[in-house]
Design a protein around this motif. Structure first.
Motif, PDB file in Angstrom:
ATOM      1  N   VAL A  84      -1.192  -2.308  -5.540  1.00 48.90           N
ATOM      2  CA  VAL A  84      -1.654  -1.565  -4.298  1.00 48.90           C
ATOM      3  C   VAL A  84      -0.598  -0.220  -4.171  1.00 48.90           C
ATOM      4  N   ILE A  85      -1.286   0.945  -4.227  1.00 43.98           N
ATOM      5  CA  ILE A  85      -0.807   2.353  -4.206  1.00 43.98           C
ATOM      6  C   ILE A  85      -1.270   2.754  -2.753  1.00 43.98           C
ATOM      7  N   GLU A  86      -0.507   2.885  -1.873  1.00 47.81           N
ATOM      8  CA  GLU A  86      -1.259   3.446  -0.831  1.00 47.81           C
ATOM      9  C   GLU A  86      -0.862   4.801  -0.485  1.00 47.81           C
ATOM     10  N   ASP A  87      -1.665   5.378   0.406  1.00 47.60           N
ATOM     11  CA  ASP A  87      -1.409   6.801   0.606  1.00 47.60           C
ATOM     12  C   ASP A  87      -1.579   7.693  -0.572  1.00 47.60           C
ATOM     13  N   THR A  88      -2.576   7.386  -1.180  1.00 45.85           N
ATOM     14  CA  THR A  88      -2.426   8.043  -2.866  1.00 45.85           C
ATOM     15  C   THR A  88      -2.520   9.754  -2.548  1.00 45.85           C
ATOM     16  N   ASP A  89      -3.108  10.532  -1.356  1.00 38.27           N
ATOM     17  CA  ASP A  89      -3.161  11.744  -1.211  1.00 38.27           C
ATOM     18  C   ASP A  89      -1.907  12.256  -0.858  1.00 38.27           C
ATOM     19  N   CYS A  90      -0.798  11.482  -0.215  1.00 37.61           N
ATOM     20  CA  CYS A  90       0.504  11.977  -0.094  1.00 37.61           C
ATOM     21  C   CYS A  90       1.571  11.906  -1.357  1.00 37.61           C
ATOM     22  N   SER A  91       0.907  11.166  -2.215  1.00 37.94           N
ATOM     23  CA  SER A  91       1.715  10.825  -3.438  1.00 37.94           C
ATOM     24  C   SER A  91       1.393  11.740  -4.413  1.00 37.94           C
ATOM     25  N   LEU A  92       0.608  12.423  -4.492  1.00 34.07           N
ATOM     26  CA  LEU A  92      -0.002  13.458  -5.451  1.00 34.07           C
ATOM     27  C   LEU A  92       1.133  14.364  -5.884  1.00 34.07           C
ATOM     28  N   GLN A  93       1.823  14.742  -4.951  1.00 34.36           N
ATOM     29  CA  GLN A  93       3.068  15.716  -5.227  1.00 34.36           C
ATOM     30  C   GLN A  93       4.295  15.190  -6.067  1.00 34.36           C
ATOM     31  N   ILE A  94       4.278  13.813  -6.113  1.00 36.32           N
ATOM     32  CA  ILE A  94       5.251  13.154  -6.747  1.00 36.32           C
ATOM     33  C   ILE A  94       5.129  13.442  -8.264  1.00 36.32           C
ATOM     34  N   THR A  95       3.728  13.067  -8.825  1.00 40.52           N
ATOM     35  CA  THR A  95       3.746  13.220 -10.258  1.00 40.52           C
ATOM     36  C   THR A  95       3.485  14.500 -10.542  1.00 40.52           C
ATOM     37  N   GLY A  96       3.210  15.520  -9.993  1.00 39.59           N
ATOM     38  CA  GLY A  96       3.033  16.852 -10.399  1.00 39.59           C
ATOM     39  C   GLY A  96       2.893  17.814  -9.273  1.00 39.59           C
ATOM     40  N   LYS A  97       2.648  18.879  -9.458  1.00 36.08           N
ATOM     41  CA  LYS A  97       2.562  19.989  -8.435  1.00 36.08           C
ATOM     42  C   LYS A  97       1.038  19.935  -8.073  1.00 36.08           C
ATOM     43  N   ILE A 100      -9.351  -9.953  -1.092  1.00 34.32           N
ATOM     44  CA  ILE A 100      -9.501  -9.942  -2.518  1.00 34.32           C
ATOM     45  C   ILE A 100      -8.543 -10.711  -3.251  1.00 34.32           C
ATOM     46  N   ALA A 101      -7.209 -10.619  -2.853  1.00 32.84           N
ATOM     47  CA  ALA A 101      -6.128 -11.283  -3.331  1.00 32.84           C
ATOM     48  C   ALA A 101      -6.336 -12.790  -2.984  1.00 32.84           C
ATOM     49  N   ASN A 102      -6.848 -13.248  -1.884  1.00 37.48           N
ATOM     50  CA  ASN A 102      -7.063 -14.828  -1.499  1.00 37.48           C
ATOM     51  C   ASN A 102      -8.264 -15.198  -2.493  1.00 37.48           C
ATOM     52  N   PHE A 103      -9.438 -14.457  -2.726  1.00 40.83           N
ATOM     53  CA  PHE A 103     -10.616 -14.707  -3.344  1.00 40.83           C
ATOM     54  C   PHE A 103     -10.031 -15.002  -4.894  1.00 40.83           C
ATOM     55  N   LEU A 104      -9.414 -13.982  -5.432  1.00 41.15           N
ATOM     56  CA  LEU A 104      -8.891 -14.131  -6.925  1.00 41.15           C
ATOM     57  C   LEU A 104      -7.683 -15.222  -7.010  1.00 41.15           C
ATOM     58  N   ARG A 105      -7.007 -15.368  -5.802  1.00 34.73           N
ATOM     59  CA  ARG A 105      -5.646 -16.040  -6.138  1.00 34.73           C
ATOM     60  C   ARG A 105      -4.822 -15.377  -7.045  1.00 34.73           C
ATOM     61  N   TYR A 106      -4.587 -13.953  -6.728  1.00 33.45           N
ATOM     62  CA  TYR A 106      -3.633 -12.880  -7.278  1.00 33.45           C
ATOM     63  C   TYR A 106      -2.607 -12.750  -6.412  1.00 33.45           C
ATOM     64  N   ASP A 107      -1.449 -12.389  -7.036  1.00 32.32           N
ATOM     65  CA  ASP A 107      -0.325 -11.656  -6.496  1.00 32.32           C
ATOM     66  C   ASP A 107      -0.492 -10.167  -6.222  1.00 32.32           C
ATOM     67  N   ILE A 108      -0.002  -9.717  -5.123  1.00 30.92           N
ATOM     68  CA  ILE A 108      -0.106  -8.305  -4.682  1.00 30.92           C
ATOM     69  C   ILE A 108       1.349  -7.674  -5.034  1.00 30.92           C
ATOM     70  N   TYR A 109       1.301  -6.505  -5.850  1.00 32.57           N
ATOM     71  CA  TYR A 109       2.264  -5.877  -5.981  1.00 32.57           C
ATOM     72  C   TYR A 109       2.000  -4.271  -5.258  1.00 32.57           C
ATOM     73  N   ASP A 110       2.827  -4.097  -4.226  1.00 29.89           N
ATOM     74  CA  ASP A 110       2.699  -2.787  -3.398  1.00 29.89           C
ATOM     75  C   ASP A 110       3.859  -1.878  -3.785  1.00 29.89           C
ATOM     76  N   LEU A 111       3.251  -0.825  -4.601  1.00 27.25           N
ATOM     77  CA  LEU A 111       3.905  -0.010  -5.215  1.00 27.25           C
ATOM     78  C   LEU A 111       4.007   1.085  -4.228  1.00 27.25           C
ATOM     79  N   GLU A 112       5.357   1.520  -3.843  1.00 27.21           N
ATOM     80  CA  GLU A 112       5.696   2.699  -3.101  1.00 27.21           C
ATOM     81  C   GLU A 112       6.251   3.624  -4.215  1.00 27.21           C
ATOM     82  N   LEU A 113       5.257   4.753  -4.087  1.00 27.42           N
ATOM     83  CA  LEU A 113       5.461   5.687  -5.200  1.00 27.42           C
ATOM     84  C   LEU A 113       6.754   6.739  -4.649  1.00 27.42           C
ATOM     85  N   THR A 114       6.815   6.812  -3.292  1.00 31.23           N
ATOM     86  CA  THR A 114       8.074   7.664  -2.820  1.00 31.23           C
ATOM     87  C   THR A 114       9.318   7.135  -3.191  1.00 31.23           C
ATOM     88  N   ALA A 115       9.491   6.026  -3.542  1.00 36.36           N
ATOM     89  CA  ALA A 115      10.664   5.476  -3.917  1.00 36.36           C
ATOM     90  C   ALA A 115      10.857   5.452  -5.356  1.00 36.36           C
TER      91      ALA A 115
END
Length: 324
Positions: free
Chosen positions: A290-303, A254-269
């Motif tokens: 890109v937000i990876e492993d969203t199921d593992c990051s749910l506890q960061i934003t709320g219970k 998708i990034a190469n198709f659109l010629r867009y940059d990628i921002y890999d957002l690590e929520l745990t940090a």
């Protein structure tokens, strides 16, 4: 010239000595002494210096002015520098050269002499941390004569920033950004993005592939529509599946198709919402977040809600992995 530099250094030493004796000088005399010392320094020091930090204290993220200056100097004056840094230009284009630390370049603009120097400092840090941090502090320093102040601050800097922006736009390459911690703040650091994945090489159902490409093309042309209806111009995709099923390859295609940059957002940090907001503000207009492993990051934003008290979720549902 050496005499003037020596004289300025001696005046600076005198100011330091008098400053140390400030407590012993009556207040009514200190203001007068300070004023005369400043006038004396101004009289014998014909130069002004302006520092452009890569990461200014009052600005979150990398300075756009620093990036423009870097592009301007690297394109126009790298051939004049004697100490250079080399990096692979990519795509078999050889080596890209840039100014090394403490290298000085002097040139004339409309008859006015200006000098640039690239400076890097390494502040001391006695705190032991296991998180990635940014130690080096980089900056470009511009120096010129005081009599040329109006020309340099006016047309010259405007010329440098405009041409540097144009150079960056012409030679722009895709980048991969990751969030890192520096002095308790989060900021983006980037590397070149050179992934070979495209929709032509992607192994998936041809109809689904064409559907996604059509959707992306329609999205890129719909900016006026989103503005008209008052909605943010963005598109979201949810990719799920076990490792190795092609989620990262799809994102790269998708990034190469659109010629867009990628921002890999690590929520745990990200330690709090304030840092998260600042990171999101720094993302460029045409980019993939890109937000990876969203199921593992749910506890960061709320219970996490107890699944036993919800009848709307099924344990057999697929687990989301990446969101873009």
């Amino acid at each position: 010239m050496k005499f003037l530099e020596s004289l300025v250094a001696q005046i600076g030493s005198l100011i330091l000595i008098i400053t140390a004796l400030e407590r012993f000088i009556p207040a009514q005399f200190w203001t007068t002494i300070e004023t005369y010392l400043r006038k004396l320094t101004f009289l014998f020091n014909p130069y002004i210096e302006i520092t452009f930090d890569e990461f200014p204290v009052d600005v979150y993220g990398r300075s756009k002015a620093y990036a423009c200056i870097e592009a301007y100097l690297g394109t126009n004056f790298s051939g004049k520098a004697t100490r250079l840094k080399a990096a692979l230009a990519g795509e078999g284009k050889g080596v890209a050269l840039s100014m090394n630390d403490y290298e000085e370049i002097t040139h004339a603009y409309k008859g006015v002499k200006v000098s640039w120097m690239r400076n890097t400092s390494y502040p001391r840090n006695n705190v032991i941390s296991f998180k990635e941090s940014i130690d080096e502090k980089r900056a470009y320093i511009l120096s010129f004569r005081q009599k040329d102040r109006d020309l340099v601050l006016g047309s010259y800097l405007s010329h440098v920033l405009a041409e540097g922006k144009a150079i960056s736009k012409r030679g722009r390459k895709q980048r991969l950004y990751t969030n890192v911690s520096s002095d308790g703040k989060m900021m983006w650091r980037c590397v070149g993005f050179e992934h070979p994945a495209t929709f032509d090489t992607l192994a998936m159902d041809p109809k689904k592939k064409e559907e996604i490409m059509d959707d992306l093309t329609e999205f890129t042309k719909a900016q006026d529509y989103y503005r008209k209806v008052g909605k943010p111009w963005k598109r979201g995709y949810l990719l799920y599946g076990p490792p190795g099923t092609g989620k990262s390859t799809m994102i790269a295609a998708i990034a190469n198709f659109l010629r867009y940059d990628i921002y890999d957002l690590e929520l745990t940090a990200v330690v709090d919402n304030t840092n998260l907001r600042k990171l999101l503000i720094e993302i460029s207009k045409r980019a993939i977040v890109v937000i990876e492993d969203t199921d593992c990051s749910l506890q960061i934003t709320g219970k996490r809600k107890d699944a036993n008290h919800s009848d709307h979720h099924n344990n057999d549902d697929p687990t989301p992995e990446d969101a873009i």
